[in-house]
Design a protein around this motif. Structure first.
Motif, mmCIF file in Angstrom:
data_model
loop_
_atom_site.group_PDB
_atom_site.id
_atom_site.type_symbol
_atom_site.label_atom_id
_atom_site.label_comp_id
_atom_site.label_asym_id
_atom_site.label_seq_id
_atom_site.Cartn_x
_atom_site.Cartn_y
_atom_site.Cartn_z
ATOM 1 N N VAL A 404 33.631 59.544 46.956
ATOM 2 C CA VAL A 404 34.330 58.538 46.151
ATOM 3 C C VAL A 404 34.912 57.438 47.031
ATOM 4 N N LEU A 405 35.498 57.849 48.182
ATOM 5 C CA LEU A 405 36.070 56.855 49.092
ATOM 6 C C LEU A 405 34.995 55.939 49.665
ATOM 7 N N LYS A 406 33.849 56.537 50.028
ATOM 8 C CA LYS A 406 32.756 55.710 50.553
ATOM 9 C C LYS A 406 32.262 54.737 49.494
ATOM 10 N N LYS A 407 32.154 55.253 48.259
ATOM 11 C CA LYS A 407 31.719 54.372 47.172
ATOM 12 C C LYS A 407 32.744 53.258 46.943
ATOM 13 N N ALA A 408 34.037 53.641 46.984
ATOM 14 C CA ALA A 408 35.085 52.638 46.809
ATOM 15 C C ALA A 408 35.038 51.616 47.940
ATOM 16 N N ARG A 409 34.746 52.110 49.150
ATOM 17 C CA ARG A 409 34.647 51.190 50.286
ATOM 18 C C ARG A 409 33.483 50.232 50.099
ATOM 19 N N ARG A 410 32.327 50.780 49.659
ATOM 20 C CA ARG A 410 31.184 49.897 49.422
ATOM 21 C C ARG A 410 31.503 48.887 48.327
ATOM 22 N N ASP A 411 32.158 49.377 47.259
ATOM 23 C CA ASP A 411 32.529 48.456 46.181
ATOM 24 C C ASP A 411 33.507 47.394 46.670
ATOM 25 N N ALA A 412 34.455 47.834 47.527
ATOM 26 C CA ALA A 412 35.423 46.874 48.070
ATOM 27 C C ALA A 412 34.730 45.841 48.953
ATOM 28 N N GLU A 413 33.778 46.332 49.766
ATOM 29 C CA GLU A 413 33.047 45.390 50.630
ATOM 30 C C GLU A 413 32.239 44.416 49.792
ATOM 31 N N GLN A 414 31.609 44.941 48.726
ATOM 32 C CA GLN A 414 30.875 44.048 47.840
ATOM 33 C C GLN A 414 31.821 43.085 47.135
ATOM 34 N N GLY A 415 33.022 43.618 46.809
ATOM 35 C CA GLY A 415 34.025 42.753 46.199
ATOM 36 C C GLY A 415 34.463 41.642 47.136
ATOM 37 N N LEU A 416 34.629 42.001 48.426
ATOM 38 C CA LEU A 416 35.006 40.985 49.405
ATOM 39 C C LEU A 416 33.918 39.930 49.542
ATOM 40 N N ILE A 417 32.653 40.422 49.543
ATOM 41 C CA ILE A 417 31.546 39.460 49.628
ATOM 42 C C ILE A 417 31.552 38.553 48.399
ATOM 43 N N ALA A 418 31.745 39.193 47.227
ATOM 44 C CA ALA A 418 31.783 38.394 45.996
ATOM 45 C C ALA A 418 32.957 37.420 46.018
ATOM 46 N N LYS A 419 34.107 37.902 46.556
ATOM 47 C CA LYS A 419 35.281 37.028 46.626
ATOM 48 C C LYS A 419 35.015 35.849 47.552
ATOM 49 N N SER A 420 34.408 36.152 48.704
ATOM 50 C CA SER A 420 34.114 35.078 49.662
ATOM 51 C C SER A 420 33.152 34.068 49.054
ATOM 52 N N GLU A 421 32.120 34.600 48.364
ATOM 53 C CA GLU A 421 31.161 33.692 47.732
ATOM 54 C C GLU A 421 31.837 32.882 46.630
ATOM 55 N N PHE A 422 32.715 33.555 45.883
ATOM 56 C CA PHE A 422 33.428 32.846 44.814
ATOM 57 C C PHE A 422 34.313 31.739 45.390
ATOM 58 N N LEU A 423 35.062 32.099 46.450
ATOM 59 C CA LEU A 423 35.937 31.100 47.053
ATOM 60 C C LEU A 423 35.148 29.960 47.667
ATOM 61 N N SER A 424 33.999 30.297 48.255
ATOM 62 C CA SER A 424 33.157 29.250 48.825
ATOM 63 C C SER A 424 32.658 28.319 47.724
ATOM 64 N N THR A 425 32.233 28.928 46.597
ATOM 65 C CA THR A 425 31.762 28.112 45.475
ATOM 66 C C THR A 425 32.894 27.269 44.896
ATOM 67 N N MET A 426 34.076 27.927 44.730
ATOM 68 C CA MET A 426 35.208 27.181 44.197
ATOM 69 C C MET A 426 35.631 26.077 45.145
ATOM 70 N N SER A 427 35.541 26.363 46.444
ATOM 71 C CA SER A 427 35.865 25.319 47.424
ATOM 72 C C SER A 427 34.983 24.099 47.207
ATOM 73 N N HIS A 428 33.681 24.372 47.050
ATOM 74 C CA HIS A 428 32.751 23.258 46.852
ATOM 75 C C HIS A 428 33.038 22.533 45.549
ATOM 76 N N GLU A 429 33.298 23.327 44.495
ATOM 77 C CA GLU A 429 33.497 22.722 43.181
ATOM 78 C C GLU A 429 34.813 21.954 43.097
ATOM 79 N N ILE A 430 35.830 22.395 43.830
ATOM 80 C CA ILE A 430 37.121 21.689 43.805
ATOM 81 C C ILE A 430 37.105 20.494 44.745
ATOM 82 N N ARG A 431 36.516 20.678 45.934
ATOM 83 C CA ARG A 431 36.513 19.588 46.905
ATOM 84 C C ARG A 431 35.670 18.394 46.438
ATOM 85 N N THR A 432 34.597 18.690 45.702
ATOM 86 C CA THR A 432 33.708 17.600 45.270
ATOM 87 C C THR A 432 34.433 16.592 44.371
ATOM 88 N N PRO A 433 35.117 17.033 43.299
ATOM 89 C CA PRO A 433 35.854 16.034 42.513
ATOM 90 C C PRO A 433 37.052 15.462 43.270
#
Length: 789
Positions: A404-433
């Motif tokens: 369960v901990l390993k799965k949670a760790r993988r999910d957390a790592e995927q969450g971090l990747i998703a968060k980074s991608e989200f923030l990168s996308t939001m950065s682009h979308e906010i900086r452009t306007p």
């Protein structure tokens, strides 16, 4: 050949049966005949069971010295009288009786001892007329009768060659009456050692079960909410009573005053409830392999037996053992079947489950055969089986928690990747306007607006820049947490950076009616190597923070030289203010992320609470420490001491510091290809470049840029990276593949380090981050047009 589980059980129990019947010398143990047991030729080095033909007197308490003639019956001891046919009459469970046996021993024998087990349900034991052991209170009726179960024993006097044993037994509570376990005789130290060994094993195993049970219960309550862990913990705690409260009755020896009615109910409840809990545990640990209906039927029966044990009288609930054995035998086959299926389906930890099932079957098998009086207790084998079972079950749960901990760790790592991608996308979308807002604001300010319009534009630009700062703070802290922040090592002018920071924030200080000063050490004459962007960010955060919390007085930036060598210089950079100050107890709190000195501060002064946390981490990653001296109501001083390498170059001004004025239109006659899909950004860039005299061609995607690029005319390409049809990376790659040498500058809302590798691979020369200031674009365009044109 495929073995069935019952056959495996039989294979395991064959050696147990052999061990149970083996005496070591393969001779038959002596047995009593017609009420006499001859042990005159025994060594007593091993325990000898006082089994065989005893005299039995139903409904009679015969006293040891009673010389009257009594009519008795020879019975095979140990003997339970309930159901026995005596003179054509079936004896009931309730009643009383006397057992008698004469034992012949060597007159000069060693010191001997007789061990006396528990009986149904009270007894008194005499040797040669002397009362030597008793349990409870015997009586000829239920009145005055007190049941009790506990181990007993008696030492024999030396010099005696004949033992007259008289055992008076009474029962008025249990469904069985009489004696089910043998008495033993042996050397005193052998009997005592055997008892101590039995007590030690029971106590050790009980301690293991309780500690394991409470450990897993704590794990469930404080961490994992896995019901399998909860059920196993409850099973371990409940079943621990089966170890210490039955068979050897160690608990009854430790607590002789324990009430028999409570102890008896606990004995049966722990049996019934324990199996039910283990069935549920199996259901939860392998839900896809266990038949839900079968498990629920087992649990329903177990819990029904449990309720009966709590509600019925002992006479009735003690009769539930035999029907319950049917349920237990089914579980002995079904539970290993579930584990075997889980192993076949490759469930996590199933191999341990399968091994534990074999151990469990062996323990229950020994218990059943001992209950049926086919083998002795084999306590050591049972102890080993219990240890293996609970150890393997602990491995199963540990493996489950780890999984369960390993799965949670993988999910957390995927969450971090998703968060980074989200923030990168939001950065682009906010900086452009924001690029459009800030760009148009600066353009309007350059078109001689009215005084009231200047005020409105200043407010708009301030708000846009404030929003940009918040976005940058969030992105920076995310990168720091992810360990992705990097530092440049290029030439920079610390004094110039400090002056620029002060100049940029002077308006904010003036708006609050406070002074903003700067003091540069005259000894600072060298440029140094470092990251000018990060140094500017640190100083800006500190100065902005000082201005925010200062109402009266001033803020001062001080850059002083602490030490210097031929290669390095150590600077002390301080930001002093006369603001509200910080209480001593809260001076460390302000460096935590999203935190200010108190909640009212956040409401009164605003901000994300990330500035100081980011500043502290940026300095720590460069081996510097952010320090604070503050006194509440008198102000604060934030400072850091950092050592820099001196620049190898001399202090001559770079070409970009001697740029021509915009009004000279230095780009007259210069053609630039602008590749951008956002119309507002096209308008902003186009307006800037035309003001500087450039001729602009616009392409809305990378494919169109390839078609419009004219290497004989275009001196520079300004390329957005994220566009439909073909992005800027692919377009730049194809340009370089076609031997196009025209400089390409990327216009992107991403930070330079985020796209550094991709831009290098694409052959892009430099990166301009949106939103950009007009002066930044002006300098970069002139730099590449005239230095590389």
């Amino acid at each position: 050949m495929r073995f069935t589980w019952p056959f495996c059980l039989l294979l395991f129990l064959l050696p147990c049966l052999f061990l149970g019947g083996c005496t070591g010398d393969f001779s038959q143990p002596p047995v009593a005949k017609k009420g006499v047991l001859d042990l005159r030729h025994q060594s007593f080095e091993k325990k000898i069971a006082l089994n065989g033909e005893w005299e039995f007197y139903w409904q009679q308490f015969i006293e040891p010295n009673d010389s009257a003639k009594h009519k008795g019956t020879l019975v095979k001891f140990p003997f339970k009288w309930n159901g026995y046919n005596l003179n054509g009459e079936e004896l009931p469970a309730f009643g009383y009786a006397t057992y008698k046996l004469t034992v012949l021993i060597p007159k000069d024998s060693v010191r001997l001892r007789i061990s006396v087990p528990d009986m149904y349900c009270a007894y008194r034991f005499f040797i040669n007329g002397d009362p030597v052991a008793e349990n409870g209170q015997i009586s000829t009726s239920a009145k005055g009768f007190e049941p009790h179960w506990a181990y007993g024993g008696a030492n024999l006097r030396r010099g005696v060659d004949t033992l007259h044993l008289v055992l008076q037994v009474a029962n008025f509570v249990h469904s069985k009456g009489g004696v089910s376990k043998p008495l033993f005789i042996a050397k005193r130290d052998i009997i005592e050692l055997d008892r101590r060994r039995a007590e030690a094993i029971d106590l050790l195993l009980t301690g293991c079960l309780l500690m394991g049970g409470f450990f897993f219960l704590g794990l469930y309550l404080l961490g994992s909410r896995d019901k399998a862990i909860l059920l196993f913990s409850l099973y371990s705690i409940v079943y621990s009573y089966r170890i210490i409260g039955t068979d050897n009755y160690v608990l009854h020896s430790l607590l002789p005053s324990i009430h028999w009615y409570i102890a008896a109910r606990l004995e049966y409840v722990s049996l019934f409830l324990g199996l039910g809990l283990f069935g549920l545990y199996t259901r939860y640990i392998y839900p896809l392999d266990a038949n839900k209906a079968a498990v629920y039927i087992i649990n329903l029966l177990c819990f029904a037996f449990t309720i009966a044990s709590l509600c019925l009288t002992p006479y009735y609930f003690t009769q539930l053992v035999n029907p319950f054995l049917v349920v237990m035998l089914f579980c002995l086959v079904y539970i290993p079947f579930v584990y075997a299926r889980a192993y076949r389906n490759k469930r996590p930890g199933a191999i341990y489950s399968l091994m534990s099932a074999v151990a469990l079957m062996s323990v229950f098998g020994i218990s059943l055969f001992h209950y049926w009086a086919l083998i002795p207790p084999l306590q050591l084998l049972s102890f080993i089986g219990y240890l293996m079972f609970f150890f393997l079950q602990s491995l199963i749960l540990s493996h489950r928690v780890s999984f369960v901990l390993k799965k949670a760790r993988r999910d957390a790592e995927q969450g971090l990747i998703a968060k980074s991608e989200f923030l990168s996308t939001m950065s682009h979308e906010i900086r452009t306007p924001l690029n459009s807002v800030i760009g148009m604001g600066h353009l309007l300010l350059k078109n001689n607006p009215r005084p009231d319009q200047v005020e409105h534009l200043d407010v708009m630009l301030f708000s846009a820049n404030n929003l940009l700062a918040i976005v940058n703070d969030v992105l920076d802290y995310n990168k720091i947490e992810a360990g992705k922040i990097t530092f440049e090592h290029i030439e920079m002018d610390v004094a110039a950076i400090a002056r620029n920071v002060v100049a940029a924030l002077k308006a904010s200080a003036q708006d609050k009616g406070i002074g903003l000063r700067i003091k540069i050490d005259e000894g600072l004459t060298h440029k140094v190597m470092g990251d000018p962007t990060r140094l500017s960010q640190v100083m800006t955060n500190l100065v902005h923070n000082a201005i925010k919390f200062t109402h009266i007085g001033y803020v001062q930036v001080v850059v002083s030289v602490n030490g210097e060598t031929d290669q390095t210089i150590t600077l002390n950079i301080q930001v002093k203010d006369t603001g509200i100050g910080i209480p001593v107890e809260k001076q460390q709190l302000i460096f935590e992320r999203f935190t200010q000195a108190d909640s009212s501060t956040s409401r009164g002064f605003g901000g994300t609470g990330l500035g100081l946390a980011i500043t502290k981490r940026i300095l720590e990653l460069q081996n510097a420490q952010l320090n604070l001296h503050s006194e509440e109501g008198k102000g604060s001083t934030f400072y850091f001491i950092q050592t820099f390498d001196k620049s190898a170059a001399n202090a001559e001004q770079m070409q970009k510091d001697n740029l021509p004025a915009e009004t000279q239109q230095p780009l007259t006659g210069i053609a630039i290809l602008l590749v951008e899909d956002n119309p507002m950004n096209v308008l902003v860039a186009q307006t800037y470049l035309k003001r500087w005299g450039a001729t602009i061609d616009v392409a809305t995607n990378g494919q169109e840029a390839l078609e419009k690029l004219d290497v004989t005319r275009h001196r520079l390409v300004l390329m957005d990276l994220h566009m439909p049809v073909m992005d800027g990376y692919e377009s730049a790659k194809k340009m370089r593949a076609s031997n196009v040498a025209v400089p390409i500058i990327a216009l992107t809302a991403n930070l330079p380090k985020e796209v550094e590798e991709q831009t290098i691979q694409a052959g892009i020369d430099d990166v301009m981050v949106k939103p950009f200031l007009p002066d930044e674009l002006y300098r970069m365009v002139l730099h590449y047009v005239f230095r590389r044109g």
